[in-house]
Design an enzyme around this catalytic site. Structure first.
Site, PDB file in Angstrom:
ATOM      1  N   MET A  91      82.605 112.236  65.673  1.00 11.69           N
ATOM      2  CA  MET A  91      81.449 112.942  67.026  1.00 11.69           C
ATOM      3  C   MET A  91      80.699 114.017  66.197  1.00 11.69           C
ATOM      4  SD  MET A  91      84.097 113.499  69.973  1.00 11.69           S
ATOM      5  CE  MET A  91      85.495 112.209  70.196  1.00 11.69           C
ATOM      6  N   HIS A 104      91.857 103.439  64.478  1.00  9.46           N
ATOM      7  CA  HIS A 104      90.403 103.543  65.036  1.00  9.46           C
ATOM      8  C   HIS A 104      90.225 105.195  64.636  1.00  9.46           C
ATOM      9  CE1 HIS A 104      87.733 103.069  68.333  1.00  9.46           C
ATOM     10  NE2 HIS A 104      87.624 104.368  68.467  1.00  9.46           N
ATOM     11  N   MET A 126      83.074 100.849  76.150  1.00  7.63           N
ATOM     12  CA  MET A 126      83.524 102.123  76.544  1.00  7.63           C
ATOM     13  C   MET A 126      83.865 102.195  77.995  1.00  7.63           C
ATOM     14  SD  MET A 126      83.697 104.001  73.650  1.00  7.63           S
ATOM     15  CE  MET A 126      84.577 105.517  74.547  1.00  7.63           C
ATOM     16  N   ASP A 169      87.665 100.734  74.847  1.00  4.78           N
ATOM     17  CA  ASP A 169      87.992 102.039  74.262  1.00  4.78           C
ATOM     18  C   ASP A 169      88.069 103.037  75.337  1.00  4.78           C
ATOM     19  OD1 ASP A 169      88.584 104.217  72.756  1.00  4.78           O
ATOM     20  OD2 ASP A 169      86.688 104.122  71.395  1.00  4.78           O
ATOM     21  N   HIS A 178      84.298 104.510  64.597  1.00  6.54           N
ATOM     22  CA  HIS A 178      83.588 104.606  65.747  1.00  6.54           C
ATOM     23  C   HIS A 178      82.789 105.786  65.633  1.00  6.54           C
ATOM     24  CE1 HIS A 178      83.905 105.121  70.509  1.00  6.54           C
ATOM     25  NE2 HIS A 178      82.645 104.930  69.854  1.00  6.54           N
ATOM     26  N   ASP A 231      87.502 108.248  65.254  1.00  7.55           N
ATOM     27  CA  ASP A 231      86.162 108.636  66.115  1.00  7.55           C
ATOM     28  C   ASP A 231      85.515 109.545  65.543  1.00  7.55           C
ATOM     29  OD1 ASP A 231      86.937 107.048  68.614  1.00  7.55           O
ATOM     30  OD2 ASP A 231      88.618 107.984  68.524  1.00  7.55           O
ATOM     31  N   SER A 265      94.257 105.144  67.974  1.00  7.18           N
ATOM     32  CA  SER A 265      93.106 106.088  67.851  1.00  7.18           C
ATOM     33  C   SER A 265      93.629 107.547  67.161  1.00  7.18           C
ATOM     34  CB  SER A 265      92.383 106.340  68.927  1.00  7.18           C
ATOM     35  OG  SER A 265      91.467 107.238  68.885  1.00  7.18           O
ATOM     36  N   MET A 281      80.239 108.146  66.989  1.00  9.84           N
ATOM     37  CA  MET A 281      79.564 108.749  68.022  1.00  9.84           C
ATOM     38  C   MET A 281      78.530 109.639  67.670  1.00  9.84           C
ATOM     39  SD  MET A 281      82.738 108.722  70.654  1.00  9.84           S
ATOM     40  CE  MET A 281      84.034 108.531  69.266  1.00  9.84           C
TER      41      MET A 281
HETATM   42  C1  DX5 Z   1      86.600 108.735  73.138  1.00  4.05           C
HETATM   43  C2  DX5 Z   1      87.110 108.029  71.827  1.00  4.05           C
HETATM   44  C3  DX5 Z   1      88.503 107.405  72.008  1.00  4.05           C
HETATM   45  C4  DX5 Z   1      89.630 108.108  72.211  1.00  4.05           C
HETATM   46  C5  DX5 Z   1      90.521 107.468  73.147  1.00  4.05           C
HETATM   47  O1  DX5 Z   1      85.524 109.086  73.133  1.00  4.05           O
HETATM   48  O2  DX5 Z   1      86.170 107.017  71.521  1.00  4.05           O
HETATM   49  O3  DX5 Z   1      88.524 106.319  70.917  1.00  4.05           O
HETATM   50  O4  DX5 Z   1      90.511 108.402  71.183  1.00  4.05           O
HETATM   51  O5  DX5 Z   1      91.525 108.102  73.638  1.00  4.05           O
HETATM   52  P1  DX5 Z   1      92.574 107.571  74.825  1.00  4.05           P
HETATM   53  O6  DX5 Z   1      93.218 106.394  74.277  1.00  4.05           O
HETATM   54  O7  DX5 Z   1      93.225 108.757  75.250  1.00  4.05           O
HETATM   55  O8  DX5 Z   1      91.650 107.512  75.962  1.00  4.05           O
HETATM   56 ZN    ZN Z   2      86.737 105.651  70.077  1.00  9.06          ZN
END
Ligand code: DX5
Ligand code: ZN
Length: 216
Positions: free
Chosen positions: A38, A34, A138, A174, A67, A36, A9, A69
């Protein structure tokens, strides 16, 4: 033979040195990158968006696992698909029409994933099982790296594993994955482990990726 895939990630990378971090991830042998996204609405945080994704996609030939969000993910599928995403996962709880979003991802010939927050029951995924390639479970509340794995989610992973039966749907997990929690997620049925803060703080990323991948 079952082998677990490792998705690094990028949220936990050193943002000032993304090029070097991408090279470190590539050399680690991680299977997926990965990414993310947001929006400050669906989750109470902001991360990186499309311009950074385009730059990353130009720089790497890794499998790109996006991903989202964000609310109304259907509005952004085209951009991420055209920029080079291989798999696009959005949240079942996000504002918008999930069936339409899946169809849009398919329209661009990308793999489609649906993610569920900790409070969303496994059975909410039932209407989508013939439409998707992956379920992202999640194991923290989405929005931040570095949180602790919620052990009460392990039963949900197992429930989803039983629910999908012989369908070719992958389960990705995740949040809070490290050497102590990965065995729990894998034994419950995880096919893909996302690792952010744990992986990026390692001196020897390859050793950690190999170790996580070997977990049965
Ligand atoms: C959180 C993200 C994850 C995050 C995970 O909302 O979707 O992908 O990067 O991080 P760790 O592995 O540190 O929990
Ligand atoms: Zn994620």
């Amino acid at each position: 033979m079952h082998t677990t895939k490792i998705a690094a990630s990028l949220l936990s990378a050193d943002m000032l040195h993304l090029g070097d971090e991408l090279e470190r991830v590539r050399q680690s042998g991680a299977d997926w990158l990965h990414y993310d996204v947001m929006d400050g609405w669906f989750v109470p945080n902001l991360s990186f968006g499309l311009p950074e994704f385009q730059a990353v996609a130009r720089q790497t030939d890794m499998f790109l696992d996006v991903h989202l969000m964000i609310n109304h993910p259907e509005l952004y599928i085209k951009n991420f698909a055209e920029a080079g995403a291989d798999l696009i996962t959005f949240h079942l709880e996000a504002a918008g029409d999930p069936f339409r979003t899946v169809r849009t991802i398919r329209h661009y010939h990308k793999q489609a994933g649906i993610s569920v927050k900790p409070g969303t029951p496994a059975k909410a995924l039932l209407p989508f099982l013939d439409e998707i390639d992956l379920i992202l479970v999640m194991t923290v509340e989405p929005g931040f790296g570095g949180q602790g794995y919620m052990h009460e989610m392990t039963g949900k992973i197992r429930e989803i594993r039983n629910m999908i039966q012989d369908k070719a749907i992958k389960i990705e997990v995740d949040g809070g994955i490290d050497h102590t929690t990965a065995p729990e997620a894998v034994s419950a049925g995880a096919d893909v482990l996302v690792s952010g803060s744990y992986l990026f703080k390692q001196q020897d990323m390859k050793k950690t990726v190999d170790m996580l991948r070997e977990i049965k």
